[in-house]
Scaffold this motif. Structure first.
Motif, PDB file in Angstrom:
ATOM      1  N   ASP A 248       0.821  -1.208   0.000  1.00 28.13           N
ATOM      2  CA  ASP A 248       0.000   0.000   0.000  1.00 28.13           C
ATOM      3  C   ASP A 248       0.855   1.257   0.000  1.00 28.13           C
ATOM      4  N   ASP A 249       2.169   1.078   0.038  1.00 23.89           N
ATOM      5  CA  ASP A 249       3.100   2.207   0.055  1.00 23.89           C
ATOM      6  C   ASP A 249       3.089   2.902  -1.307  1.00 23.89           C
ATOM      7  N   PRO A 250       2.690   4.199  -1.360  1.00 22.82           N
ATOM      8  CA  PRO A 250       2.629   4.881  -2.663  1.00 22.82           C
ATOM      9  C   PRO A 250       3.996   5.023  -3.315  1.00 22.82           C
TER      10      PRO A 250
ATOM     11  N   SER B 104      -5.063  -3.624  -2.504  1.00 21.96           N
ATOM     12  CA  SER B 104      -4.496  -3.187  -3.790  1.00 21.96           C
ATOM     13  C   SER B 104      -4.544  -4.304  -4.842  1.00 21.96           C
ATOM     14  N   LEU B 105      -4.683  -5.549  -4.391  1.00 26.65           N
ATOM     15  CA  LEU B 105      -4.689  -6.682  -5.335  1.00 26.65           C
ATOM     16  C   LEU B 105      -6.084  -7.270  -5.523  1.00 26.65           C
ATOM     17  N   ALA B 106      -7.092  -6.583  -4.948  1.00 24.27           N
ATOM     18  CA  ALA B 106      -8.448  -7.149  -4.919  1.00 24.27           C
ATOM     19  C   ALA B 106      -8.924  -7.574  -6.306  1.00 24.27           C
ATOM     20  N   ARG B 107      -8.599  -6.776  -7.336  1.00 28.83           N
ATOM     21  CA  ARG B 107      -9.177  -7.071  -8.653  1.00 28.83           C
ATOM     22  C   ARG B 107      -8.609  -8.349  -9.278  1.00 28.83           C
ATOM     23  N   LEU B 108      -7.500  -8.850  -8.727  1.00 30.42           N
ATOM     24  CA  LEU B 108      -6.950 -10.102  -9.258  1.00 30.42           C
ATOM     25  C   LEU B 108      -7.685 -11.325  -8.705  1.00 30.42           C
TER      26      LEU B 108
END
Ligand code: ZN
Ligand code: ZN
Ligand code: ZN
Length: 487
Positions: free
Chosen positions: A292-294, A377-381
């Motif tokens: 989650d680090d930008p 951040s990986l939810a869509r995978l």
């Protein structure tokens, strides 16, 4: 095929079930089982087919399951996977073979001139995610797995080399030399993106082909079309790779496979191969960051360095025939994760995680999917949904629209053929005895789903025995044919 249970091993209750089924109505039931191609868990349906005459308003029932054993009609499950239904998978494999072969040599509505188009058989691989035990063999010669200098160790104290000459069935094949050095996270992310990488490649291929032909992409697309068929396969290490057929066609206005035509002069297999190689080394897809680090670096997924390109039907001494390629791809179309030494054909739930009966490396990849799957951040995978596929959620077998005929068309042709064979060359009649082809009659079918699979173990056993008998009959018939032709 599940081995038929021997009678002596049948439980008493099962014997009763088998005897009950073998009673009145058995012949018709066995006919239905044979009609499903001996599917091991057919769908059970109830319903009927009516013919309605729009002139008179009269409705007559032409078929009803009321007259069937248990008022039930059996229909093949149609599953493509050999681990789920060996019978239906054999049908699927045969259909896939015909579909793939037709795209290479013509037939089934595809013009025979396709055999003259530039055609390639290409294998795209995944990159390396760390050293795994592997078998390096050339003919009868087997080389050591990873012949590093003796004594070198990784930061976790594991040997960096492996001097074993692994047998083809060594269970260590595909296992990392050091599980902690191995980038399991990168691998499942790559698997999850592999489908996207593939479709991106098929689009990007037009760009590289245009560059090599000295045309703009728009002009190129006006001239040619790249047709393809591909199948996914798991390597022992648990990464997906793709076997693909590419065929170069002329751009035609019509969208059907029957109107496929050869590409203009100058569009050769050499040019296509160069374009494939260039696309494979260039194309990438963006990978969402696991952190989650930008400030985390941007990640991308691309193909591995190993790319195998072969001409199909080329006259170069080591010819790869249309049949070999079609057979190869059709075989993989019925598999899933068998190459890993396990079959994972069901989704994995949280409760299953503790008791995964899997090789250590495969279990590690499943756990990695589960762990990464919780990160927003990986939810869509959707890594948890695809944990049983080690992250890969894409299609196993796909083809472009004009490559060849469709599986649906092959199935319909088979149904028509079966009906013809059953009733001879006579015309089908409607409920009033008029030729069915005459316009007028309206066919209304209504079905309800009762369940799937045989109703009792005894029934399933009888079906398996019938399947074994049918296989035996086919074997004898083949043998007799061989003796006859030899005589
Ligand atoms: Zn089936
Ligand atoms: Zn090794
Ligand atoms: Zn290590």
């Amino acid at each position: 095929m599940t081995e038929p249970v021997r009678v002596g091993e049948l439980l008493p209750g099962v014997v009763d079930e088998a005897i009950a089924r073998a009673g009145p109505g058995y012949d018709r039931w066995a006919e239905q089982v044979a009609a499903t191609g001996y599917c091991i868990h057919p769908v059970r349906l109830r319903g009927r087919v009516d013919h309605a005459d729009p002139q008179t308003g009269e409705v007559r029932t032409v078929y009803s399951t009321d007259r069937e054993p248990d008022a039930t009609l059996l229909k093949a499950c149609g599953n493509r996977r050999v681990s789920v239904c060996p019978s239906c998978s054999a049908t699927y494999q045969a259909d896939s073979f015909h579909l793939l072969a037709a795209g290479l040599r013509g037939g089934k509505g595809v013009p025979e001139t396709v055999a003259g188009h530039p055609r390639l058989f290409v294998t795209f691989t995944a990159p390396s995610f760390g050293q795994v035990h592997s078998r390096n063999a050339q003919g009868l010669l087997v080389y050591p797995c990873h012949p590093y200098r003796q004594g070198q160790r990784c930061p976790h104290g594991r040997r960096l080399g492996c001097w074993h000459r692994h047998d083809a069935d060594d269970p260590r094949l595909g296992e990392p030399l050091c599980a902690r050095c191995y980038q399991a996270g990168a691998q499942v992310l790559w698997n999850a993106l592999a489908g996207r990488l593939w479709s991106r490649t098929t689009i990007y291929l037009y760009r590289t082909l245009a560059q090599l032909a000295g045309l703009s992409e728009t002009d190129l697309r006006r001239l040619v079309r790249i047709s393809f068929a591909k199948v996914a396969e798991y390597q022992k290490r648990g990464a997906v790779h793709f076997h693909a057929i590419f065929r170069l066609d002329a751009r035609t206005a019509c969208g059907c496979a029957a109107c496929v035509a050869p590409p203009p002069a100058g569009f050769t297999a050499d040019l296509l191969e160069a374009a494939v190689r260039q696309a494979a080394t260039t194309v990438t897809v963006r990978c969402p960051s696991p952190s989650d680090d930008p400030a985390a670096p941007e990640l991308a997924a691309g193909w591995g360095k190993e790319l195998y390109v072969r001409r199909i039907g080329a006259d170069d001494g080591e010819e790869l025939t249309e049949e070999q390629v079609a057979g190869y791809i059709a075989k993989y179309a019925t598999k899933s994760t068998e190459a890993l030494g396990v079959t994972l054909d069901h989704r994995i739930g949280e409760a299953d995680l503790e008791e995964l009966d899997l090789p250590i490396h495969v279990a590690e990849l499943v756990h990695t999917c589960w762990e990464l799957g919780s990160r927003p951040s990986l939810a869509r995978l959707r890594l948890r949904k695809w944990a049983h596929m080690l992250g890969f959620g894409g299609h196993f077998a796909t083809k472009s629209r004009r490559y060849s005929t469709t599986l649906g068309a092959l199935r319909r042709a088979r149904v028509v053929y079966a009906i013809r064979r059953r009733r001879g060359d006579t015309v089908a009649l409607d409920a009033w005895g008029r030729p069915e082809e005459d316009p007028g009659v309206i066919v209304v079918a209504s079905w309800s789903y009762l369940g799937s699979g045989y109703q009792t173990t005894g029934e399933a056993w009888l079906a398996a025995s019938a399947a074994a008998r049918a296989r035996e009959m086919r074997r004898i018939a083949r043998e007799e044919l061989r003796t006859m032709t030899a005589a």
